[in-house]
Each structure stands twice: as C-alpha cells, then as structure tokens.
Motif scaffolding. Sequence first.
Motif, PDB file in Angstrom:
ATOM      1  N   SER A  10       3.277   5.168   3.827  1.00 24.90           N
ATOM      2  CA  SER A  10       4.425   5.436   4.698  1.00 24.90           C
ATOM      3  C   SER A  10       4.873   6.895   4.638  1.00 24.90           C
ATOM      4  N   ILE A  11       4.410   7.681   3.630  1.00 21.15           N
ATOM      5  CA  ILE A  11       4.800   9.088   3.577  1.00 21.15           C
ATOM      6  C   ILE A  11       3.628  10.032   3.857  1.00 21.15           C
ATOM      7  N   HIS A  12       2.450   9.488   4.090  1.00 28.07           N
ATOM      8  CA  HIS A  12       1.290  10.316   4.417  1.00 28.07           C
ATOM      9  C   HIS A  12       1.485  10.887   5.822  1.00 28.07           C
ATOM     10  N   PRO A  13       1.201  12.177   6.043  1.00 30.82           N
ATOM     11  CA  PRO A  13       1.466  12.790   7.355  1.00 30.82           C
ATOM     12  C   PRO A  13       0.685  12.183   8.521  1.00 30.82           C
ATOM     13  N   ALA A  14      -0.407  11.471   8.263  1.00 29.95           N
ATOM     14  CA  ALA A  14      -1.183  10.874   9.353  1.00 29.95           C
ATOM     15  C   ALA A  14      -0.797   9.420   9.620  1.00 29.95           C
ATOM     16  N   PHE A  15       0.131   8.864   8.841  1.00 29.88           N
ATOM     17  CA  PHE A  15       0.494   7.459   8.988  1.00 29.88           C
ATOM     18  C   PHE A  15       1.108   7.206  10.365  1.00 29.88           C
ATOM     19  N   GLU A  16       0.451   6.357  11.143  1.00 27.92           N
ATOM     20  CA  GLU A  16       0.877   5.962  12.489  1.00 27.92           C
ATOM     21  C   GLU A  16       1.190   7.148  13.392  1.00 27.92           C
ATOM     22  N   LYS A  17       0.477   8.265  13.183  1.00 24.07           N
ATOM     23  CA  LYS A  17       0.660   9.440  14.038  1.00 24.07           C
ATOM     24  C   LYS A  17       0.021   9.141  15.391  1.00 24.07           C
ATOM     25  N   PRO A  57      -9.167  -3.247   7.204  1.00 17.56           N
ATOM     26  CA  PRO A  57      -7.923  -2.480   7.293  1.00 17.56           C
ATOM     27  C   PRO A  57      -8.139  -1.052   6.793  1.00 17.56           C
ATOM     28  N   LEU A  58      -7.057  -0.325   6.603  1.00 20.35           N
ATOM     29  CA  LEU A  58      -7.149   1.058   6.141  1.00 20.35           C
ATOM     30  C   LEU A  58      -7.849   1.137   4.786  1.00 20.35           C
ATOM     31  N   ARG A  59      -8.467   2.278   4.513  1.00 18.17           N
ATOM     32  CA  ARG A  59      -9.093   2.551   3.219  1.00 18.17           C
ATOM     33  C   ARG A  59      -8.051   3.163   2.299  1.00 18.17           C
ATOM     34  N   GLU A  60      -7.361   2.342   1.525  1.00 20.18           N
ATOM     35  CA  GLU A  60      -6.328   2.836   0.605  1.00 20.18           C
ATOM     36  C   GLU A  60      -6.895   3.822  -0.392  1.00 20.18           C
ATOM     37  N   ASP A  61      -8.186   3.669  -0.738  1.00 15.80           N
ATOM     38  CA  ASP A  61      -8.804   4.580  -1.708  1.00 15.80           C
ATOM     39  C   ASP A  61      -8.956   5.996  -1.143  1.00 15.80           C
ATOM     40  N   PHE A  62      -8.798   6.188   0.163  1.00 18.73           N
ATOM     41  CA  PHE A  62      -8.865   7.518   0.755  1.00 18.73           C
ATOM     42  C   PHE A  62      -7.525   8.253   0.698  1.00 18.73           C
ATOM     43  N   LEU A  63      -6.455   7.533   0.418  1.00 24.38           N
ATOM     44  CA  LEU A  63      -5.113   8.143   0.441  1.00 24.38           C
ATOM     45  C   LEU A  63      -4.760   8.771  -0.899  1.00 24.38           C
ATOM     46  N   LYS A  77     -11.407  14.243   7.206  1.00 24.83           N
ATOM     47  CA  LYS A  77     -10.019  14.315   7.653  1.00 24.83           C
ATOM     48  C   LYS A  77      -9.584  12.902   8.013  1.00 24.83           C
ATOM     49  N   ILE A  78      -8.463  12.460   7.458  1.00 24.53           N
ATOM     50  CA  ILE A  78      -7.856  11.208   7.908  1.00 24.53           C
ATOM     51  C   ILE A  78      -7.032  11.582   9.123  1.00 24.53           C
ATOM     52  N   MET A  79      -7.486  11.156  10.290  1.00 28.19           N
ATOM     53  CA  MET A  79      -6.858  11.587  11.540  1.00 28.19           C
ATOM     54  C   MET A  79      -5.585  10.798  11.861  1.00 28.19           C
ATOM     55  N   SER A  80      -5.632   9.487  11.684  1.00 29.25           N
ATOM     56  CA  SER A  80      -4.460   8.647  11.902  1.00 29.25           C
ATOM     57  C   SER A  80      -4.775   7.265  11.341  1.00 29.25           C
ATOM     58  N   PHE A  81      -3.725   6.530  10.968  1.00 26.21           N
ATOM     59  CA  PHE A  81      -3.942   5.189  10.439  1.00 26.21           C
ATOM     60  C   PHE A  81      -2.648   4.399  10.424  1.00 26.21           C
ATOM     61  N   SER A  82      -2.824   3.087  10.334  1.00 27.66           N
ATOM     62  CA  SER A  82      -1.741   2.148  10.054  1.00 27.66           C
ATOM     63  C   SER A  82      -2.263   1.284   8.906  1.00 27.66           C
ATOM     64  N   ASN A  83      -1.532   0.262   8.541  1.00 28.84           N
ATOM     65  CA  ASN A  83      -2.029  -0.607   7.477  1.00 28.84           C
ATOM     66  C   ASN A  83      -3.276  -1.374   7.899  1.00 28.84           C
ATOM     67  N   GLU A  84      -3.453  -1.586   9.213  1.00 30.26           N
ATOM     68  CA  GLU A  84      -4.560  -2.393   9.715  1.00 30.26           C
ATOM     69  C   GLU A  84      -5.769  -1.600  10.179  1.00 30.26           C
ATOM     70  N   LEU A  85      -5.602  -0.295  10.428  1.00 32.19           N
ATOM     71  CA  LEU A  85      -6.662   0.476  11.078  1.00 32.19           C
ATOM     72  C   LEU A  85      -6.620   1.929  10.621  1.00 32.19           C
ATOM     73  N   MET A  86      -7.793   2.551  10.454  1.00 32.53           N
ATOM     74  CA  MET A  86      -7.860   3.950  10.037  1.00 32.53           C
ATOM     75  C   MET A  86      -9.025   4.632  10.738  1.00 32.53           C
ATOM     76  N   MET A 106      -1.225   7.271  -3.078  1.00 35.95           N
ATOM     77  CA  MET A 106      -0.164   7.790  -2.233  1.00 35.95           C
ATOM     78  C   MET A 106       0.354   6.666  -1.353  1.00 35.95           C
ATOM     79  N   ASN A 107       1.637   6.593  -1.190  1.00 35.85           N
ATOM     80  CA  ASN A 107       2.259   5.594  -0.329  1.00 35.85           C
ATOM     81  C   ASN A 107       1.955   5.946   1.123  1.00 35.85           C
TER      82      ASN A 107
END
Length: 117
Positions: free
Chosen positions: A4-11, A111-117, A31-40, A1-2
């Motif tokens: 930038s379209i995940h509902p928790a992205f930079e929330k 950085p963020l865990r892309e495998d979780f998205l 639950k993925i609570m919030s994240f950016s490309n550098e932090l999750m 999943m991209n």
Amino acid sequence: MNSSIHPAFEKALVADGDIPWEKVDDKIQRKIMSFSNELMLVKVAFLQGGIGTMHKHPHLQISYVASGAFEVTIGDESRLLQAGDVYFVPSNVLHGAVCHEEGVLIDVFNPLREDFL
C-alpha cells in the motif's frame, strides 16, 4: 515492503521514465510498472547471455517478448521466442529463459509477486 506504500501500487497512468530500474544481476534489471494485490506487471531487461534461472512459483504468469530473442523453457518444452511472441506459465511449473539477443520481457503475474517488493 507494504504494497500500500509502494509508489507503483494501483498506479493508473505510468510513464516509463518515472519508474527506476532495479538491478537483479549483471545482465538483468527490472521495473515494477504497476500492481494491485491480484495483478502485477513487470518490465524485465536482459543483456545477451542473461539467464532467468529455472524456478517455479504459485503465481500464474504470462509474458510478452517486447524485443530481443529468448530461449524459454516451460516444463520439458523449450522454444526460441522473439519480439511479438508470448508465453504462459501455469502455477508451480518449472520455467526459465536465456537471452540470445538483448531484449525486454513484459511479465504479468496473478496474484502479485510479493517477493519482488
């Protein structure tokens, strides 16, 4: 999943009830609570007996034991951790956890865990 379209992205402001649980297995959900490309930040709930199998990843990880009791193994060291305790996992170090008392871990990754998205 991209991301930038995940509902928790930079929330910026997150209400726990707004984020659905994702089933990992019969004894673990997250639950993925919030994240950016550098932090999750991820909330992980375990039932007693739940096992975070031994694994490693390139991400830095720091985890806070919000509730419960977990036997955490990092490299060749193991310790029983309880509510209020913290553990740090360096990049590419083998680690895992066994839940001794139902509880919640708050995991932070860089950085963020892309495998979780």
